[in-house]
Design a protein around this motif. Structure first.
Motif, mmCIF file in Angstrom:
data_model
loop_
_atom_site.group_PDB
_atom_site.id
_atom_site.type_symbol
_atom_site.label_atom_id
_atom_site.label_comp_id
_atom_site.label_asym_id
_atom_site.label_seq_id
_atom_site.Cartn_x
_atom_site.Cartn_y
_atom_site.Cartn_z
ATOM 1 N N ALA A 14 -51.105 35.759 -55.493
ATOM 2 C CA ALA A 14 -50.759 35.984 -54.082
ATOM 3 C C ALA A 14 -50.588 34.665 -53.347
ATOM 4 O O ALA A 14 -49.682 34.510 -52.520
ATOM 5 N N TYR A 15 -51.429 33.698 -53.661
ATOM 6 C CA TYR A 15 -51.334 32.396 -52.983
ATOM 7 C C TYR A 15 -50.084 31.657 -53.426
ATOM 8 O O TYR A 15 -49.460 30.936 -52.648
ATOM 9 N N ILE A 21 -43.091 31.788 -49.486
ATOM 10 C CA ILE A 21 -42.421 32.518 -48.392
ATOM 11 C C ILE A 21 -42.894 32.109 -46.993
ATOM 12 O O ILE A 21 -42.258 32.459 -46.000
ATOM 13 N N ALA A 22 -44.036 31.387 -46.877
ATOM 14 C CA ALA A 22 -44.576 31.053 -45.546
ATOM 15 C C ALA A 22 -45.001 29.592 -45.496
ATOM 16 O O ALA A 22 -45.698 29.112 -46.385
ATOM 17 N N SER A 23 -44.567 28.917 -44.433
ATOM 18 C CA SER A 23 -44.963 27.517 -44.257
ATOM 19 C C SER A 23 -46.342 27.393 -43.608
ATOM 20 O O SER A 23 -46.980 26.358 -43.693
ATOM 21 N N ALA A 24 -46.755 28.470 -42.941
ATOM 22 C CA ALA A 24 -48.068 28.477 -42.273
ATOM 23 C C ALA A 24 -48.803 29.750 -42.654
ATOM 24 O O ALA A 24 -48.809 30.720 -41.884
ATOM 25 N N PRO A 25 -49.393 29.802 -43.835
ATOM 26 C CA PRO A 25 -50.074 31.030 -44.288
ATOM 27 C C PRO A 25 -51.288 31.363 -43.430
ATOM 28 O O PRO A 25 -52.021 30.475 -42.993
ATOM 29 N N LEU A 59 -50.178 40.735 -48.533
ATOM 30 C CA LEU A 59 -49.496 40.424 -49.791
ATOM 31 C C LEU A 59 -50.323 40.887 -50.989
ATOM 32 O O LEU A 59 -49.790 41.431 -51.960
ATOM 33 N N LEU A 60 -51.620 40.695 -50.934
ATOM 34 C CA LEU A 60 -52.490 41.162 -52.012
ATOM 35 C C LEU A 60 -52.406 42.682 -52.153
ATOM 36 O O LEU A 60 -52.328 43.225 -53.271
ATOM 37 N N ARG A 61 -52.408 43.379 -51.036
ATOM 38 C CA ARG A 61 -52.345 44.834 -51.065
ATOM 39 C C ARG A 61 -50.994 45.302 -51.616
ATOM 40 O O ARG A 61 -50.916 46.254 -52.410
#
Length: 520
Positions: free
Chosen positions: A462-463, A469-473, A481-483
């Motif tokens: 997930a990480y 996909i994201a610059s600021a998680p 995302l995990l789900r």
């Protein structure tokens, strides 16, 4: 043998030593010393007139001797004056002791009324204070003067009022005063502290007027003091007895001193200009010293207020505390759900058991103390600087919350490295980007808690995906995302189970054998 008063004083004036005077007159040296001492007090110096014989000197120097009669014994007035200064000692008690001593010595005592009369005359003649109604060191009376002083603003020329605080010791009439810019509680209490320092000690009782700065309200005829004023009294080990409403006799001495000081100081400075409070108080102190050194105006009183204070009242004052009282303010607050209280936008913890309870908060320059029903439940060093700071005691937190204090960035990174590179990258980003460290640690703890529901491989995957996909998680995005990844894996697992799973056939249940028997 009769005492030769005149000859003793004439020989002393000629510089004859007391040993030789005793040999010449036949009087004892202690008696000669006493006569010389009394003569100095009365400023008696030769040459003497013809009418000033021994009988005249005796009447002047020892007036009480005239009252001595056969079989009667005069009291020791010096002893009475000293004993009367002590707590709970009265003239009636001293007269009782005097009567007992007279019976023991087989002499006739004076009646109580005569005893008091003789002492009263003695004290008027030889002492500055009278110890019948006012005991030394017993009372300090305080008030604000009704007339104000003034300062001049050096920039605008505006006239600013200054208020005169007055404290007096009724026994010696020794006074203290200082100017303040307001009559607020802080000025009131600071002036008390300065007065005690000036007197060098503390009286047993403090008598203020019924000011709002000292008295909160009246309940059933009794004055209720505010908490800060009570605390000051406790620090100095004195008792506050406010003057009763519409009872001027309760504060007669301080009002008299206020009137005198108003004339002696305020009126005397009426034509002078002052630009700072320091300048004004320097002038006030000079006038105060003049006031306390001014001779008593009543004929029977000798000396001045300072002399009377030093000789007859200073010894009776209680010692000052080792540390002066520190100004404190009080407020009431409700403990918040995060077991902290708000003091000027700084937050201080209390034990979590007191959540939603009202507490009293004492704030000094260096300390914040929190009380619940008069019991102190927390104490913190006062915070200064940027608003919004927290002072949290580890022991105040519930056990499950104490984890937040024990958890550090170093431990967060160590956990992330045990999962994988992508997890480590995300954790480092959260620690670096958060404005408050505790907020970042809280976020990393949530990530760590995902391990209870997801495998380490799923978390690392997930990480890896979130980095792409994201610059600021953020934690919520990672959780979604995990789900989502978990839901995508579930159909794949179901298909694999249908292809490769073990299926029991008809032969397992003996169905094929039954069919054969039927055919036969």
């Amino acid at each position: 043998m009769s005492i030769q008063y005149r000859k003793i004083l004439e020989l002393h004036a000629q510089k004859v030593v007391q040993r030789n005077i005793a040999a010449a007159t036949g009087n004892s040296r202690p008696k000669i010393a006493e006569i010389i001492k009394r003569a100095k007090e009365e400023v008696l110096v030769p040459p003497f007139t013809d009418e000033m014989d021994d009988e005249w000197f005796e009447a002047l120097l020892f007036p009480h001797k005239k009252r001595e009669s056969k079989g009667r014994q005069l009291p020791d007035f010096e002893h009475i004056h000293t004993e009367l200064a002590k707590s709970n000692v009265t003239l009636s008690l001293l007269h009782y002791e005097y009567e007992a001593m007279c019976r023991q010595n087989n002499v006739i005592p004076y009646a109580y009324r005569t005893f008091c009369q003789y002492y009263h005359e003695y004290a008027q003649k030889y002492k500055a204070t009278m110890r019948i109604k006012r005991k030394p060191g017993e009372t300090m009376e305080v008030d604000w003067a009704g007339t104000t002083l003034s300062l001049t603003d050096s920039d605008t020329g505006e006239i600013v009022k200054a208020y005169l605080f007055v404290a007096t010791l009724p026994c010696s009439q020794y006074g203290y005063c200082e100017a303040r810019l307001s009559m607020k509680q802080e000025d009131w209490l600071v002036s008390h502290i300065h007065a005690y320092k000036y007197f060098g000690g503390v009286t047993e009782i403090l008598v203020p007027d019924n000011l709002k700065t000292g008295v909160t309200r009246h309940r059933s005829g009794e004055a209720v003091l505010n908490s800060t004023y009570r605390e000051l009294a406790s620090h100095y080990n004195t008792i506050i007895l406010p003057a009763r409403v519409r009872t001027p006799k309760d504060k007669a001495n301080v009002e008299g001193s206020v009137k005198i000081l108003s004339t002696w100081i305020i009126a005397a400075l009426r034509n002078e200009k002052f630009f700072t409070l320091i300048e004004l108080n320097q002038a006030v102190r000079e006038k105060l010293d003049e006031f306390n050194l001014r001779p008593f105006t009543k004929k029977y009183k000798k000396g001045n207020r300072k002399d009377a204070f030093i000789s007859e009242e200073q010894f009776a004052l209680q010692p000052l505390p080792r540390v002066p009282y520190k100004m404190a303010t009080w407020k009431t607050a409700t403990v918040q759900l995060d077991y902290h209280t708000n003091v000027e936008n700084m937050f201080y913890s209390v034990p979590y058991e007191y959540i939603q309870n009202k507490v009293d908060i004492k704030v000094t320059k260096d300390l914040v103390e929190i009380f619940y029903q008069d019991s102190r439940i927390a104490s913190h060093k006062r915070l200064y600087g940027k608003l919004g700071q927290f002072s949290t005691n580890h022991d105040h937190l519930p056990e499950n919350h104490q984890l937040y204090l024990d958890y550090t960035p170093k431990e967060a990174i160590k956990w992330a490295e045990s999962i994988g590179e992508a997890t480590t990258e995300v954790v480092r980003y959260l620690l670096k980007s958060a404005k408050v460290e505790k907020q970042a640690l809280k976020a990393t703890l949530r990530l760590k808690n995902f391990g209870r529901k997801y495998s380490s491989e799923a978390i690392e995957q997930a990480y890896q995906d979130i980095i792409k996909i994201a610059s600021a998680p953020t934690v919520p995005v990672i959780e979604r995302l995990l789900r989502s990844n978990q839901q995508q894996e579930q159909p794949h697992n179901a298909s694999a189970q249908n292809t490769y799973g073990f299926t029991r056939g008809a032969a397992y249940f003996g169905i094929e054998g039954e069919k054969d028997n039927d055919i036969r």
